[in-house]
Motif scaffolding. Structure first.
Motif, short mmCIF file in Angstrom:
data_model
loop_
_atom_site.label_atom_id
_atom_site.label_comp_id
_atom_site.label_asym_id
_atom_site.label_seq_id
_atom_site.Cartn_x
_atom_site.Cartn_y
_atom_site.Cartn_z
N LEU A 1 0.82 -1.20 0.00
CA LEU A 1 0.00 0.00 0.00
C LEU A 1 0.86 1.26 0.00
N ARG A 2 1.95 1.26 0.76
CA ARG A 2 2.80 2.44 0.79
C ARG A 2 3.49 2.69 -0.55
N ASN A 3 3.87 1.62 -1.24
CA ASN A 3 4.44 1.81 -2.57
C ASN A 3 3.41 2.40 -3.53
N ILE A 4 2.18 1.95 -3.42
CA ILE A 4 1.11 2.50 -4.27
C ILE A 4 0.92 3.97 -3.96
N TRP A 5 0.89 4.35 -2.66
CA TRP A 5 0.70 5.74 -2.29
C TRP A 5 1.86 6.61 -2.78
N LYS A 6 3.09 6.09 -2.67
CA LYS A 6 4.26 6.86 -3.14
C LYS A 6 4.19 7.12 -4.63
N GLU A 7 3.85 6.09 -5.40
CA GLU A 7 3.74 6.26 -6.85
C GLU A 7 2.63 7.25 -7.20
N SER A 8 1.51 7.14 -6.50
CA SER A 8 0.40 8.07 -6.78
C SER A 8 0.79 9.51 -6.46
N LYS A 9 1.46 9.72 -5.33
CA LYS A 9 1.89 11.07 -4.97
C LYS A 9 2.94 11.60 -5.95
N LYS A 10 3.82 10.71 -6.40
CA LYS A 10 4.84 11.12 -7.37
C LYS A 10 4.19 11.58 -8.68
N ARG A 11 3.21 10.81 -9.16
CA ARG A 11 2.51 11.20 -10.38
C ARG A 11 1.76 12.52 -10.19
N CYS A 12 1.13 12.68 -9.03
CA CYS A 12 0.41 13.93 -8.77
C CYS A 12 1.37 15.13 -8.75
N ARG A 13 2.53 14.95 -8.11
CA ARG A 13 3.50 16.03 -8.06
C ARG A 13 4.03 16.38 -9.45
N THR A 14 4.25 15.35 -10.28
CA THR A 14 4.74 15.59 -11.64
C THR A 14 3.70 16.36 -12.45
N ARG A 15 2.42 15.99 -12.31
CA ARG A 15 1.37 16.71 -13.03
C ARG A 15 1.28 18.16 -12.58
N GLU A 16 1.40 18.39 -11.29
CA GLU A 16 1.33 19.77 -10.79
C GLU A 16 2.49 20.61 -11.31
N GLU A 17 3.71 20.04 -11.32
CA GLU A 17 4.86 20.77 -11.82
C GLU A 17 4.70 21.10 -13.30
#
Length: 380
Positions: free
Chosen positions: A57-73
Protein backbone atom coordinates in the motif's frame (compact mmCIF):
# COMPACT_ATOMS: atom_id res chain seq x y z
CA UNK A 1 -32.05 24.16 -17.14
CA UNK A 2 -29.41 21.53 -16.61
CA UNK A 3 -28.47 20.05 -13.27
CA UNK A 4 -25.10 21.73 -13.28
CA UNK A 5 -26.65 25.20 -13.67
CA UNK A 6 -29.19 24.51 -10.92
CA UNK A 7 -26.38 23.42 -8.59
CA UNK A 8 -24.33 26.52 -9.43
CA UNK A 9 -27.27 28.84 -8.68
CA UNK A 10 -28.00 27.03 -5.43
CA UNK A 11 -24.40 27.45 -4.30
CA UNK A 12 -24.43 31.13 -5.26
CA UNK A 13 -27.54 31.70 -3.12
CA UNK A 14 -25.99 29.72 -0.28
CA UNK A 15 -22.70 31.64 -0.38
CA UNK A 16 -24.49 34.98 -0.53
CA UNK A 17 -25.95 34.36 2.94
CA UNK A 18 -23.05 33.77 5.41
CA UNK A 19 -25.30 32.93 8.36
CA UNK A 20 -27.19 30.27 6.47
CA UNK A 21 -23.92 28.83 5.13
CA UNK A 22 -22.42 28.63 8.63
CA UNK A 23 -25.59 26.94 9.94
CA UNK A 24 -25.48 24.31 7.17
CA UNK A 25 -21.76 23.64 7.75
CA UNK A 26 -22.36 23.31 11.49
CA UNK A 27 -25.21 20.83 10.86
CA UNK A 28 -22.96 18.78 8.57
CA UNK A 29 -20.21 18.73 11.19
CA UNK A 30 -22.69 17.62 13.85
CA UNK A 31 -23.95 14.74 11.69
CA UNK A 32 -20.38 13.71 10.90
CA UNK A 33 -19.45 13.65 14.58
CA UNK A 34 -22.61 11.65 15.35
CA UNK A 35 -21.86 9.03 12.68
CA UNK A 36 -18.27 8.84 13.88
CA UNK A 37 -19.39 8.30 17.48
CA UNK A 38 -21.85 5.57 16.41
CA UNK A 39 -19.08 3.77 14.52
CA UNK A 40 -20.71 4.04 11.11
CA UNK A 41 -17.55 5.57 9.62
CA UNK A 42 -15.16 2.68 9.09
CA UNK A 43 -11.80 4.45 8.74
CA UNK A 44 -8.95 2.49 7.25
CA UNK A 45 -6.25 1.60 9.80
CA UNK A 46 -2.94 0.54 8.32
CA UNK A 47 -1.96 -1.06 11.63
CA UNK A 48 -4.59 -3.73 11.13
CA UNK A 49 -2.99 -5.17 7.95
CA UNK A 50 0.06 -7.38 7.56
CA UNK A 51 3.59 -6.17 6.97
CA UNK A 52 3.60 -7.24 3.33
CA UNK A 53 0.29 -5.47 2.71
CA UNK A 54 1.65 -2.32 4.37
CA UNK A 55 4.64 -2.22 2.02
CA UNK A 56 2.40 -2.79 -0.99
CA UNK A 57 0.00 0.00 0.00
CA UNK A 58 2.80 2.44 0.79
CA UNK A 59 4.44 1.81 -2.57
CA UNK A 60 1.11 2.50 -4.27
CA UNK A 61 0.70 5.74 -2.29
CA UNK A 62 4.26 6.86 -3.14
CA UNK A 63 3.74 6.26 -6.85
CA UNK A 64 0.40 8.07 -6.78
CA UNK A 65 1.89 11.07 -4.97
CA UNK A 66 4.84 11.12 -7.37
CA UNK A 67 2.51 11.20 -10.38
CA UNK A 68 0.41 13.93 -8.77
CA UNK A 69 3.50 16.03 -8.06
CA UNK A 70 4.74 15.59 -11.64
CA UNK A 71 1.37 16.71 -13.03
CA UNK A 72 1.33 19.77 -10.79
CA UNK A 73 4.86 20.77 -11.82
CA UNK A 74 4.03 20.38 -15.51
CA UNK A 75 0.83 22.40 -15.10
CA UNK A 76 2.61 25.18 -13.22
CA UNK A 77 5.32 25.27 -15.87
CA UNK A 78 2.68 25.65 -18.59
CA UNK A 79 0.75 28.36 -16.79
CA UNK A 80 3.78 30.35 -15.58
CA UNK A 81 4.90 31.90 -18.86
CA UNK A 82 5.75 35.41 -17.54
CA UNK A 83 9.41 36.47 -17.92
CA UNK A 84 11.50 37.46 -14.98
CA UNK A 85 11.57 41.10 -13.90
CA UNK A 86 14.67 43.16 -14.68
CA UNK A 87 15.37 43.58 -10.96
CA UNK A 88 15.75 39.82 -10.55
CA UNK A 89 18.38 39.63 -13.31
CA UNK A 90 21.83 39.85 -11.82
CA UNK A 91 24.33 41.88 -13.83
CA UNK A 92 27.67 40.25 -13.58
CA UNK A 93 30.64 42.60 -12.92
CA UNK A 94 33.21 42.87 -15.64
CA UNK A 95 36.45 41.40 -14.43
CA UNK A 96 39.50 42.88 -15.95
CA UNK A 97 41.66 40.18 -17.46
CA UNK A 98 45.07 39.68 -16.07
CA UNK A 99 47.89 40.45 -18.48
CA UNK A 100 51.54 40.83 -18.28
CA UNK A 101 53.06 44.32 -18.31
CA UNK A 102 54.73 43.53 -21.60
CA UNK A 103 51.39 42.87 -23.40
CA UNK A 104 49.48 45.96 -24.47
CA UNK A 105 45.94 46.45 -23.17
CA UNK A 106 43.41 45.94 -25.90
CA UNK A 107 40.14 47.84 -25.53
CA UNK A 108 36.97 46.30 -26.86
CA UNK A 109 35.70 47.59 -30.13
CA UNK A 110 32.10 47.81 -28.81
CA UNK A 111 31.37 50.13 -25.95
CA UNK A 112 27.78 51.01 -25.01
CA UNK A 113 26.82 54.60 -24.40
CA UNK A 114 26.64 55.70 -20.82
CA UNK A 115 23.70 57.75 -19.58
CA UNK A 116 24.32 61.47 -19.30
CA UNK A 117 23.78 63.33 -16.05
CA UNK A 118 24.07 60.30 -13.76
CA UNK A 119 26.87 60.38 -11.27
CA UNK A 120 28.89 57.27 -10.83
CA UNK A 121 29.09 55.93 -7.36
CA UNK A 122 32.37 54.71 -6.02
CA UNK A 123 32.96 50.99 -6.12
CA UNK A 124 33.38 48.36 -8.75
CA UNK A 125 32.26 49.43 -12.16
CA UNK A 126 29.21 47.60 -13.52
CA UNK A 127 28.93 47.30 -17.26
CA UNK A 128 26.64 45.31 -19.53
CA UNK A 129 28.10 42.10 -20.76
CA UNK A 130 30.02 42.37 -24.03
CA UNK A 131 28.32 40.30 -26.73
CA UNK A 132 31.53 38.86 -28.19
CA UNK A 133 35.09 38.25 -27.19
CA UNK A 134 37.66 40.70 -28.40
CA UNK A 135 41.28 39.91 -27.86
CA UNK A 136 41.97 38.63 -24.37
CA UNK A 137 38.70 40.06 -22.92
CA UNK A 138 36.18 37.35 -21.76
CA UNK A 139 32.54 38.29 -22.04
CA UNK A 140 29.52 36.63 -20.35
CA UNK A 141 26.18 36.10 -22.11
CA UNK A 142 23.51 38.70 -21.59
CA UNK A 143 20.91 37.65 -18.97
CA UNK A 144 17.52 37.56 -20.71
CA UNK A 145 14.24 35.57 -20.17
CA UNK A 146 14.87 33.51 -23.31
CA UNK A 147 15.34 30.38 -21.23
CA UNK A 148 11.84 30.60 -19.75
CA UNK A 149 10.35 31.50 -23.11
CA UNK A 150 11.95 28.47 -24.71
CA UNK A 151 10.71 26.30 -21.84
CA UNK A 152 7.14 27.56 -22.24
CA UNK A 153 7.34 27.03 -25.99
CA UNK A 154 8.50 23.43 -25.49
CA UNK A 155 5.68 22.74 -23.04
CA UNK A 156 3.15 24.27 -25.40
CA UNK A 157 4.52 22.10 -28.16
CA UNK A 158 4.18 19.02 -25.95
CA UNK A 159 0.60 19.94 -25.04
CA UNK A 160 -0.28 20.48 -28.69
CA UNK A 161 1.30 17.14 -29.60
CA UNK A 162 -0.62 15.37 -26.84
CA UNK A 163 -3.86 16.97 -27.99
CA UNK A 164 -3.22 15.79 -31.55
CA UNK A 165 -2.49 12.28 -30.29
CA UNK A 166 -5.66 12.39 -28.22
CA UNK A 167 -7.72 13.30 -31.27
CA UNK A 168 -6.10 10.52 -33.27
CA UNK A 169 -6.86 8.02 -30.51
CA UNK A 170 -10.48 9.15 -30.41
CA UNK A 171 -10.78 8.61 -34.14
CA UNK A 172 -9.22 5.16 -33.84
CA UNK A 173 -11.60 4.26 -31.02
CA UNK A 174 -14.57 5.31 -33.14
CA UNK A 175 -13.30 3.18 -36.01
CA UNK A 176 -12.81 0.17 -33.72
CA UNK A 177 -16.27 0.66 -32.22
CA UNK A 178 -17.82 0.64 -35.66
CA UNK A 179 -15.90 -2.52 -36.51
CA UNK A 180 -16.95 -4.22 -33.26
CA UNK A 181 -20.60 -3.26 -33.88
CA UNK A 182 -20.38 -4.71 -37.36
CA UNK A 183 -18.83 -7.97 -36.11
CA UNK A 184 -21.38 -8.20 -33.29
CA UNK A 185 -24.24 -7.95 -35.76
CA UNK A 186 -22.63 -10.59 -37.98
CA UNK A 187 -22.23 -12.90 -34.97
CA UNK A 188 -25.87 -12.35 -34.00
CA UNK A 189 -27.03 -13.19 -37.51
CA UNK A 190 -24.89 -16.34 -37.61
CA UNK A 191 -26.09 -17.46 -34.16
CA UNK A 192 -29.71 -16.86 -35.12
CA UNK A 193 -29.24 -18.74 -38.37
CA UNK A 194 -27.63 -21.67 -36.55
CA UNK A 195 -30.44 -21.78 -33.99
CA UNK A 196 -33.06 -21.74 -36.76
CA UNK A 197 -31.24 -24.55 -38.57
CA UNK A 198 -31.10 -26.66 -35.40
CA UNK A 199 -34.78 -26.03 -34.75
CA UNK A 200 -35.69 -27.12 -38.27
CA UNK A 201 -33.56 -30.24 -37.90
CA UNK A 202 -35.23 -31.12 -34.60
CA UNK A 203 -38.67 -30.43 -36.03
CA UNK A 204 -38.14 -32.68 -39.08
CA UNK A 205 -36.10 -35.31 -37.26
CA UNK A 206 -38.05 -38.53 -36.66
CA UNK A 207 -38.75 -39.17 -33.01
CA UNK A 208 -36.73 -41.93 -31.43
CA UNK A 209 -38.66 -44.88 -30.08
CA UNK A 210 -38.71 -44.79 -26.34
CA UNK A 211 -37.94 -47.86 -24.32
CA UNK A 212 -41.45 -47.97 -22.93
CA UNK A 213 -41.70 -51.74 -22.77
CA UNK A 214 -38.69 -52.13 -20.48
CA UNK A 215 -39.93 -49.44 -18.12
CA UNK A 216 -43.42 -50.91 -18.02
CA UNK A 217 -42.09 -54.39 -17.27
CA UNK A 218 -39.81 -53.10 -14.52
CA UNK A 219 -42.63 -51.16 -12.83
CA UNK A 220 -44.91 -54.19 -13.06
CA UNK A 221 -42.31 -56.53 -11.57
CA UNK A 222 -41.65 -54.08 -8.72
CA UNK A 223 -45.33 -53.58 -7.89
CA UNK A 224 -46.13 -57.31 -7.96
CA UNK A 225 -43.74 -57.98 -5.10
CA UNK A 226 -45.45 -59.23 -1.96
CA UNK A 227 -44.09 -56.33 0.04
CA UNK A 228 -45.76 -53.81 -2.29
CA UNK A 229 -49.06 -55.53 -3.17
CA UNK A 230 -51.15 -58.52 -2.11
CA UNK A 231 -53.12 -60.88 -4.21
CA UNK A 232 -56.86 -61.09 -3.64
CA UNK A 233 -58.11 -64.65 -3.05
CA UNK A 234 -61.78 -64.34 -3.87
CA UNK A 235 -63.17 -65.46 -7.17
CA UNK A 236 -64.93 -62.16 -7.73
CA UNK A 237 -61.73 -60.17 -7.26
CA UNK A 238 -60.79 -60.25 -10.92
CA UNK A 239 -60.47 -57.53 -13.51
CA UNK A 240 -60.45 -57.58 -17.28
CA UNK A 241 -63.03 -58.12 -19.97
CA UNK A 242 -61.37 -60.58 -22.29
CA UNK A 243 -58.72 -62.05 -20.01
CA UNK A 244 -59.56 -62.21 -16.33
CA UNK A 245 -56.64 -61.35 -14.04
CA UNK A 246 -56.66 -61.62 -10.28
CA UNK A 247 -56.61 -58.21 -8.64
CA UNK A 248 -53.79 -57.08 -6.36
CA UNK A 249 -54.08 -54.47 -3.60
CA UNK A 250 -51.30 -52.02 -2.79
CA UNK A 251 -49.97 -52.28 0.75
CA UNK A 252 -48.83 -48.63 0.76
CA UNK A 253 -49.54 -45.49 -1.15
CA UNK A 254 -48.02 -45.05 -4.60
CA UNK A 255 -45.90 -42.13 -3.36
CA UNK A 256 -44.23 -44.31 -0.71
CA UNK A 257 -43.76 -47.15 -3.17
CA UNK A 258 -42.14 -44.77 -5.65
CA UNK A 259 -39.68 -43.65 -2.94
CA UNK A 260 -38.79 -47.31 -2.33
CA UNK A 261 -38.41 -47.81 -6.07
CA UNK A 262 -35.92 -44.93 -6.31
CA UNK A 263 -33.90 -46.44 -3.43
CA UNK A 264 -33.93 -49.92 -4.94
CA UNK A 265 -30.34 -50.94 -5.87
CA UNK A 266 -31.57 -53.26 -8.62
CA UNK A 267 -33.34 -50.45 -10.49
CA UNK A 268 -32.36 -50.25 -14.15
CA UNK A 269 -34.65 -47.49 -15.44
CA UNK A 270 -34.97 -43.94 -14.09
CA UNK A 271 -38.34 -42.27 -14.32
CA UNK A 272 -40.46 -39.60 -12.71
CA UNK A 273 -43.40 -40.15 -10.41
CA UNK A 274 -45.90 -39.42 -13.18
CA UNK A 275 -44.29 -42.05 -15.40
CA UNK A 276 -44.32 -44.52 -12.52
CA UNK A 277 -48.06 -43.95 -12.04
CA UNK A 278 -48.71 -44.18 -15.78
CA UNK A 279 -46.88 -47.53 -16.11
CA UNK A 280 -48.75 -49.10 -13.18
CA UNK A 281 -50.66 -52.22 -14.35
CA UNK A 282 -54.43 -51.98 -14.38
CA UNK A 283 -54.95 -54.99 -12.10
CA UNK A 284 -52.93 -53.43 -9.24
CA UNK A 285 -55.31 -51.03 -7.52
CA UNK A 286 -55.78 -49.18 -4.28
CA UNK A 287 -57.63 -50.87 -1.42
CA UNK A 288 -61.38 -50.46 -1.28
CA UNK A 289 -63.83 -50.46 1.60
CA UNK A 290 -65.27 -53.76 0.35
CA UNK A 291 -61.89 -55.48 0.43
CA UNK A 292 -62.32 -56.63 4.04
CA UNK A 293 -61.82 -60.33 3.47
CA UNK A 294 -58.23 -60.77 2.47
CA UNK A 295 -55.97 -63.76 2.85
CA UNK A 296 -52.23 -64.10 3.14
CA UNK A 297 -49.75 -66.86 3.86
CA UNK A 298 -49.05 -66.91 7.60
CA UNK A 299 -45.49 -68.12 6.99
CA UNK A 300 -44.71 -65.10 4.83
CA UNK A 301 -46.39 -62.80 7.34
CA UNK A 302 -44.36 -64.27 10.20
CA UNK A 303 -41.19 -63.81 8.20
CA UNK A 304 -42.11 -60.20 7.50
CA UNK A 305 -42.77 -59.51 11.19
CA UNK A 306 -39.42 -61.03 12.12
CA UNK A 307 -37.55 -58.98 9.48
CA UNK A 308 -39.26 -55.80 10.68
CA UNK A 309 -38.14 -56.42 14.26
CA UNK A 310 -34.56 -57.23 13.23
CA UNK A 311 -34.36 -54.11 11.06
CA UNK A 312 -35.75 -52.05 13.96
CA UNK A 313 -32.92 -53.32 16.19
CA UNK A 314 -30.32 -52.59 13.39
CA UNK A 315 -29.38 -56.24 13.06
CA UNK A 316 -30.08 -56.23 9.30
CA UNK A 317 -29.78 -53.16 7.03
CA UNK A 318 -33.25 -53.23 5.41
CA UNK A 319 -36.85 -54.29 5.94
CA UNK A 320 -37.40 -55.27 2.33
CA UNK A 321 -37.61 -59.01 1.77
CA UNK A 322 -36.68 -58.60 -1.90
CA UNK A 323 -33.48 -56.76 -0.99
CA UNK A 324 -32.54 -59.46 1.52
CA UNK A 325 -33.17 -62.15 -1.07
CA UNK A 326 -30.89 -60.41 -3.54
CA UNK A 327 -28.04 -60.49 -1.01
CA UNK A 328 -28.16 -64.31 -0.72
CA UNK A 329 -29.34 -65.31 -4.25
CA UNK A 330 -28.25 -64.64 -7.80
CA UNK A 331 -31.77 -63.55 -8.77
CA UNK A 332 -35.10 -63.81 -6.95
CA UNK A 333 -36.72 -64.79 -10.25
CA UNK A 334 -34.58 -67.93 -10.54
CA UNK A 335 -36.32 -71.00 -9.08
CA UNK A 336 -33.07 -72.84 -8.36
CA UNK A 337 -31.75 -69.90 -6.37
CA UNK A 338 -34.97 -69.64 -4.37
CA UNK A 339 -34.94 -73.42 -3.69
CA UNK A 340 -31.30 -73.05 -2.53
CA UNK A 341 -30.09 -75.59 -5.09
CA UNK A 342 -27.97 -73.17 -7.13
CA UNK A 343 -24.26 -74.04 -6.97
CA UNK A 344 -23.21 -70.39 -6.95
CA UNK A 345 -25.37 -68.94 -4.19
CA UNK A 346 -26.53 -71.89 -2.11
CA UNK A 347 -23.99 -71.15 0.64
CA UNK A 348 -24.64 -67.41 0.86
CA UNK A 349 -25.93 -66.10 4.20
CA UNK A 350 -27.38 -62.83 5.43
CA UNK A 351 -24.78 -60.48 6.89
CA UNK A 352 -25.82 -59.38 10.35
CA UNK A 353 -24.71 -56.18 12.04
CA UNK A 354 -23.12 -55.83 15.45
CA UNK A 355 -25.54 -56.97 18.19
CA UNK A 356 -25.63 -58.81 21.45
CA UNK A 357 -26.81 -62.39 20.90
CA UNK A 358 -27.88 -62.68 24.54
CA UNK A 359 -30.17 -59.68 24.33
CA UNK A 360 -33.76 -61.00 24.08
CA UNK A 361 -36.20 -59.68 21.51
CA UNK A 362 -39.96 -59.93 21.16
CA UNK A 363 -42.10 -59.88 18.05
CA UNK A 364 -45.59 -61.00 17.04
CA UNK A 365 -46.34 -64.20 15.13
CA UNK A 366 -49.43 -65.61 13.46
CA UNK A 367 -50.55 -69.07 14.54
CA UNK A 368 -53.03 -71.55 13.17
CA UNK A 369 -56.22 -72.39 14.95
CA UNK A 370 -58.35 -75.42 14.17
CA UNK A 371 -62.02 -74.56 13.83
CA UNK A 372 -64.80 -77.06 13.26
CA UNK A 373 -67.14 -75.85 10.54
CA UNK A 374 -70.54 -77.48 10.19
CA UNK A 375 -72.83 -77.05 7.28
CA UNK A 376 -76.35 -76.11 8.10
CA UNK A 377 -79.00 -77.71 5.93
CA UNK A 378 -82.34 -76.17 5.38
CA UNK A 379 -85.34 -78.42 6.21
CA UNK A 380 -88.32 -78.46 3.89
Amino acid sequence: MSGREMTRKYRERLNSDPKRREAILAERLRKYQQRKAEGKLCAFDIKSVSKKKKEHLRNIWKESKKRCRTREEALNAILDTTPQSPESILVEPVVEPEHSPEEPVVEPEYAPEEPVGVAEEPGPSLRPVVPRNVGNVRSTPKATPTKWKNHSKRMKGKVARLLRENEMLKKRIEIEERKSTKFRKQLHRLTLKKAQTQFRQRAHKPKEKRNVTAKRQEVESFLTRDENSRLQARKKDTVGRVTKIQRRILTKSLRDIYVDYCKDPGRLQSMSYRQFVRYRPFYITEAKTTDGNTSACYQHENMRLLVDRMAQRSIIPTRSLSTLLRTITCSPDNKACMDRTCTECCFEEIQYGEHNPLDPARWEQWSKEEVLVTRCTRIG
